[in-house]
Scaffold this active site. Structure first.
Site, PDB file in Angstrom:
ATOM      1  N   GLN A 160      -7.437   9.158  12.243  1.00 13.76           N
ATOM      2  CA  GLN A 160      -7.619  10.187  11.225  1.00 13.76           C
ATOM      3  C   GLN A 160      -7.627  11.557  11.679  1.00 13.76           C
ATOM      4  O   GLN A 160      -7.503  11.983  12.779  1.00 13.76           O
ATOM      5  CB  GLN A 160      -9.055  10.127  10.728  1.00 13.76           C
ATOM      6  N   HIS A 169       0.843  -1.101  -0.182  1.00 17.74           N
ATOM      7  CA  HIS A 169       0.011  -0.056  -0.074  1.00 17.74           C
ATOM      8  C   HIS A 169       0.836   1.407   0.026  1.00 17.74           C
ATOM      9  O   HIS A 169       0.454   2.166  -0.742  1.00 17.74           O
ATOM     10  CB  HIS A 169      -0.982  -0.170   1.284  1.00 17.74           C
ATOM     11  N   ASP A 211      -5.323  14.917   1.153  1.00 19.08           N
ATOM     12  CA  ASP A 211      -4.257  14.942   0.345  1.00 19.08           C
ATOM     13  C   ASP A 211      -4.450  16.481  -0.715  1.00 19.08           C
ATOM     14  O   ASP A 211      -3.500  16.642  -0.935  1.00 19.08           O
ATOM     15  CB  ASP A 211      -4.483  13.613  -0.880  1.00 19.08           C
ATOM     16  N   LYS A 242      -6.756  13.981  -7.260  1.00 19.75           N
ATOM     17  CA  LYS A 242      -6.194  12.573  -6.986  1.00 19.75           C
ATOM     18  C   LYS A 242      -7.450  11.618  -6.563  1.00 19.75           C
ATOM     19  O   LYS A 242      -8.441  12.161  -6.024  1.00 19.75           O
ATOM     20  CB  LYS A 242      -5.330  12.688  -5.727  1.00 19.75           C
ATOM     21  N   HIS A 254     -10.205   2.734  -0.895  1.00 19.45           N
ATOM     22  CA  HIS A 254     -10.375   2.628   0.477  1.00 19.45           C
ATOM     23  C   HIS A 254     -10.879   1.148   0.268  1.00 19.45           C
ATOM     24  O   HIS A 254     -11.951   0.849   1.090  1.00 19.45           O
ATOM     25  CB  HIS A 254     -10.882   3.617   1.205  1.00 19.45           C
ATOM     26  N   GLN A 276     -10.096   2.509  10.719  1.00 18.75           N
ATOM     27  CA  GLN A 276     -10.076   3.576  11.529  1.00 18.75           C
ATOM     28  C   GLN A 276     -11.514   4.362  11.788  1.00 18.75           C
ATOM     29  O   GLN A 276     -12.370   3.747  10.947  1.00 18.75           O
ATOM     30  CB  GLN A 276      -9.282   5.061  10.539  1.00 18.75           C
ATOM     31  N   GLU A 287      -2.891   4.933  12.785  1.00 22.38           N
ATOM     32  CA  GLU A 287      -3.693   5.783  11.636  1.00 22.38           C
ATOM     33  C   GLU A 287      -4.799   6.423  11.810  1.00 22.38           C
ATOM     34  O   GLU A 287      -5.990   6.765  11.124  1.00 22.38           O
ATOM     35  CB  GLU A 287      -3.889   4.566  10.264  1.00 22.38           C
ATOM     36  N   SER A 326      -4.428  -0.538  -6.002  1.00 20.49           N
ATOM     37  CA  SER A 326      -4.989  -1.249  -5.097  1.00 20.49           C
ATOM     38  C   SER A 326      -4.963  -2.753  -5.656  1.00 20.49           C
ATOM     39  O   SER A 326      -5.364  -3.171  -6.276  1.00 20.49           O
ATOM     40  CB  SER A 326      -6.478  -0.864  -4.674  1.00 20.49           C
TER      41      SER A 326
END
Lengths: 213, 726
Positions: free
Chosen positions: B310, B46, B114, B88, B92, B237, B308, B529
């Site tokens: 958020q 990943h 991002d 982008k 997920h 998350q 991770e 992915s």
């Protein structure tokens, strides 16, 4: 005319509302939630849509107790105009400035679509009085927008022609007894530009400034 | 965990023996345990793209207008008026398969950050979704919960969700795909970078507290196949969109006041990834004091480094500005702490309770992951479709209505009505058509944006399918009148170490590159992915391509709805309809005709010119379901019927429902239709003609006439998703 546009953490539609105020001929000024008073020379107030405080506790519940809201209440008591849109309507109900409450939509989901509104009370300047339009086409977008209350004890201003939310008696917007405080779930600031498909929202911003669109 | 005593630590963390042996060579000693954990995540598929990066080199990533290609948090392309768009797309998939609501919600949150990290204001979201057939209760659950998660997050952060697409196929039953795309806008002179700069500058962590959520989650989840029955829920998350909204407001305020040297999102592998990439990109080092990080619960050093949690951003700030930065964060009711400093060592150093727990060359983590070539074993060519073996419908009208009632082809209204697609008052073409159009705040310009995937085509012919994904998305954008200016891609594939997946990946990329070159646009960002497979099945190769286009004047935008009774309908473009790998066939069989990138470019140019000249009342791409479904969609959207006269081909169902080539259904006044026809360059033609009007949708094929009533069509189209979910 100076129009205070209140901003809470989580407000989303303050810029669109300010744009609509400016287009109507008003001068929008940001009113910060933590300030004890509205900006100087405020003549009218908009409480825009969004998810103030992330809808934590209940939509509008935390924002209704913020510092600036005490001055919004004083402004309303003096007869000053207040327009609450979507989350702003929820805030005004939570603050006790408007009757009723907003419940989760009957569909138990967010609903975003154009709706037809009929103007139930054409006696005020909000929609241009008797010479104003009879109907408005404006988008609605919310998760908790079903008005609940006693329509006989509220000044019902706007009703959905075909209610997508499950409100009592199709109520979309109510005013206080004095008629100077108006709250509605649909978003007039999203209907002020022909490019967006409707300019019917302009009537409400003109009404906020006390003039016809 | 019962075999923990016997399994070496590195294998437990997902590192191979060779990878573990490589670490001491790079750092000159054995790694500490936190360091080993950091490597295991940064070298995961990943984070490192170790099985795909050798193949990705074939994609064009630069060109006129490209201000930032891949390598930053998002790409940047010029849109004129001194503005740039940052965009982008990212997957997920694995988190959404485990916990669809939070998985999809945090996917939205990640892609928004991002774009934010580029200094851009997020203005549009899109979601490309693939699930198993809705006849499966599990897929209904995953799909409805993923949509609810996207709605929950996107609505609350005030970024309109304006588009995307959906597909249901058994191949996604165990491996759903949730790809989220975000577009933001920023002035050329206001863009930010993740590259850490200026030794002595402070490193400030902004946003949520750090907790145990997603420890190793995205990285480990997204880098292995998921087996039924595995309980991975603690690895997913948890979303907090209210904090994300405050982060957006706060970061934009900090950027406007010139208080940020650089900005980076904390995504997969958390602080480890954010800080090592910041250091490696800027050629600097970072010293971090883990004791200064606000924690939600007591955590070990390694956990803090890879959590991770958020809604967190990492900023580099000049020392003199730190107090002002913290003050702005307080105004937005966000926690923020100066947690370290930029150094000139090139090393990522972390201290915890007085000890150095990690001291690594930042590049070893960020750039030195191994790159593996994958087996390139071609799949056998697909067999030619035996048309005689495809039963011909006895009643074409019924088959037509049946297609409209298929959740793959019916109205996506059930989905987009749950998303706030209007917030910001700039959505000038709403969801439901070819591409959404969003006006740029403070400008007369607008962007059009669409995503497309062509999985059935890619399964039978990956090279042509890869090209088709790019061309379909570009055609969708051009149907609004916008000129395509850039692309982003998310490549969703199975395990590249097995079977023909590696070959398919290579071929899809090659096809995409051909199409991008023909269109003259670059891929400026993206995501891969892999491992989207279970014991039972592998997903079809599913490249999701997002294309962004620009309209110089918002009012030039064209929708897909027929507008005026009596107008002329033209089907323009090239190619003949085929049932191979079509939605009508519903399976990946046959040999669909390959698209022709040069003619597609000509079609895109024709559409954008025609829109600029104001010649078109509507334009709609012919895609899944063929010309019959496209004609019906324009009719339903306009609330008016239409008739199209087509030349008979091989078979009636193929003529009506076949796909292929680049074909666009346009309506215009008779005079403008003549002008448009005169504009068509060599290689493109008028394939069919018709007229807007009536209360039926009619296709006349020679003397044979097939029709459905407009209200029956609308009822079937609108019922498709609600009925499948009931």
């Amino acid at each position: 005319m100076t129009v205070a546009v209140v901003r809470f953490p989580g407000s989303l539609d303050h810029e669109s509302a300010a744009r609509a105020v400016r287009q109507a001929g008003g001068e929008p000024v940001e009113a910060w939630h933590a300030d004890a008073s509205l900006p100087p020379d405020t003549e009218a107030v908009v409480i825009p849509g969004g998810f103030s405080y992330g809808d934590h506790l209940r939509p509008g519940a935390i924002a209704s107790r913020s510092a600036v809201m005490a001055d919004v209440a004083r402004h309303a008591e003096r007869g000053g105009r207040v327009l609450g849109i979507c989350n702003g309507f929820q805030v005004l109900c939570e603050a006790g400035l408007l009757p009723g409450a907003l419940r989760t939509n009957a569909a138990l989901s967010f609903v975003c679509r154009q709706v037809e509104l009929e103007i139930s009370d054409r006696s005020t300047q909000w929609t241009g009085g008797e010479r104003g339009p009879e109907r408005l086409s404006i988008p609605v977008k919310n998760h908790d927008g079903a008005w609940f209350g006693d329509p006989d004890r509220a000044r019902v201003m706007l009703r959905y022609v075909d209610d997508p939310l499950g409100s009592t008696d199709r109520v979309a917007g109510v005013a206080n007894d004095g008629g100077n405080v108006l709250g509605l779930m649909p978003h007039p600031e999203e209907a002020c530009d022909p490019l967006l498909g409707s300019t019917d929202g302009r009537h409400l911003f003109a009404g906020l400034l006390g003039r016809a669109a | 965990m019962s075999d923990a005593a016997t399994t070496p630590r590195h294998r437990e963390l997902g590192l191979t023996d060779d990878e573990a042996a490589r670490i001491p060579e790079l750092i000159g000693r054995e790694p500490t345990d936190p360091e080993l954990v950091m490597f295991s995540l940064m070298w995961s598929e990943h984070c490192s793209y170790k099985h795909s990066k050798l193949l990705l080199g074939g994609l064009p990533t630069s060109g006129p207008g490209v201000l930032q290609g891949p390598g930053e948090n998002a790409g940047l392309v010029d849109v004129g008026d001194g503005l740039a768009v940052a965009f982008k797309i990212e997957s997920h998939n694995h988190p959404s398969a485990v916990e669809p609501f939070e998985g999809a919600a945090t996917g939205v949150g990640g892609i928004v950050r991002d774009v934010l990290a580029m200094g851009a204001r997020p203005i549009a979201l899109l979601d490309a979704l693939r699930f198993g057939s809705l006849e499966s209760a599990r897929s209904r659950h995953l799909f409805t919960q993923a949509v609810a998660g996207i709605a929950h997050y996107g609505n609350c952060i005030g970024v309109p969700t304006v588009g995307g697409e959906i597909g249901f196929d058994d191949c996604y039953e165990e491996s759903c795909l949730v790809n989220a795309m975000c577009v933001g806008v920023v002035g050329h002179d206001r863009t930010l970078s993740a590259a850490g700069r200026g030794p002595g500058n402070a490193v400030v962590l902004i946003g949520n507290r750090t907790g145990r959520d997603g420890i190793g989650g995205a990285s480990v989840l997204a880098s292995a196949e998921l087996d039924a029955g595995q309980d991975l829920r603690p690895s997913v998350q948890v979303s907090d969109p209210f904090t994300e909204r405050k982060l957006i407001d706060c970061c934009l305020a900090l950027a406007e006041d010139d208080l940020l040297v650089s900005l980076q999102d904390l995504g997969a592998a958390g602080l480890t990834s954010a800080s090592s990439e910041m250091a490696a990109k800027g050629g600097v080092g970072l010293d971090l004091d883990l004791d200064k990080i606000p924690l939600r619960e007591p955590l070990e050093a390694a956990e803090i480094l890879v959590s991770e949690s958020q809604e967190r951003m990492l900023a580099v700030v000049e020392p003199a500005d730190v107090d002002r930065v913290l003050e702005v964060c307080r105004r937005w009711e966000l926690e923020a702490e100066a947690i370290g400093a930029v150094t000139d060592s090139g090393r990522l150093v972390a201290r915890h309770r007085g000890e150095v727990v990690a001291d690594l060359p930042a590049r070893a983590l960020a750039d030195d992951a191994p790159a593996y070539s994958v087996p390139i074993d071609p799949a056998p060519p697909s067999e030619e479709l035996d048309l005689a073996a495809v039963p011909e419908p006895a009643d074409l009208g019924r088959a037509w209505l049946g297609l409209l009632r298929d959740p793959n082809l019916g109205s996506p209204r059930w989905i987009y009505q749950r998303y706030d697609h209007l917030v910001g008052a700039n959505t000038v073409v709403r969801p439901g058509g070819d591409a959404a159009v969003v006006r740029l705040p403070g400008s007369d310009r607008a962007i059009a944006v669409a995503t497309d995937g062509t999985e059935r085509h890619c399964q039978v012919d990956p090279r042509a399918g890869g090209a088709a994904a790019v061309l379909d998305a570009a055609r969708n954008v051009a149907c609004t009148g916008a000129r395509p200016i850039g692309a982003t891609d998310c490549l969703n594939f199975g395990n590249p170490e097995k079977g023909a997946t590696g070959w398919r990946l290579r071929e899809v990329i090659a096809g995409m590159a051909d199409a991008l070159d023909a269109l003259g646009i670059a891929v400026v960002s993206g995501n891969v992915s892999l491992y989207n497979e279970s014991r039972e099945r592998i997903v079809h190769p599913t490249p999701i391509v997002g294309v962004v286009g620009v309209l110089e004047h918002s009012e030039q935008r064209v929708g897909h709805a027929f507008a005026h009774e009596g107008e002329t309908v033209l089907l323009i473009g090239y190619g003949e309809p085929r049932l191979d790998a079509s939605a009508y066939l519903g399976s990946a069989r046959g040999r669909p005709p390959a698209p022709d990138p040069a003619r597609e470019r000509a079609l895109v140019d024709t559409l954008t010119s025609a829109a600029a000249d104001g010649l078109m009342s509507s334009a709609h791409d012919v895609s899944d379901g063929g010309v019959a479904v496209a004609l019906t969609e324009s009719a339903i959207a306009g609330g008016v019927g239409a008739t199209l006269e087509i030349a008979p081909g091989r078979r009636a169902d193929e003529d009506l429902f076949g796909e292929g080539g680049g074909r666009v259904l346009v309506s215009a006044t008779p005079d403008d239709a003549d002008r448009l026809e005169a504009m068509l360059p060599d290689g493109l033609g008028v394939i069919a003609r018709g007229r807007v009007g009536g209360d039926e949708v009619v296709i006349a094929r020679g003397s044979e006439r097939t029709s459905i009533r407009l209200d029956d069509a609308a009822a079937a189209y609108e019922a498709a998703l609600p009925e499948a979910l009931a």
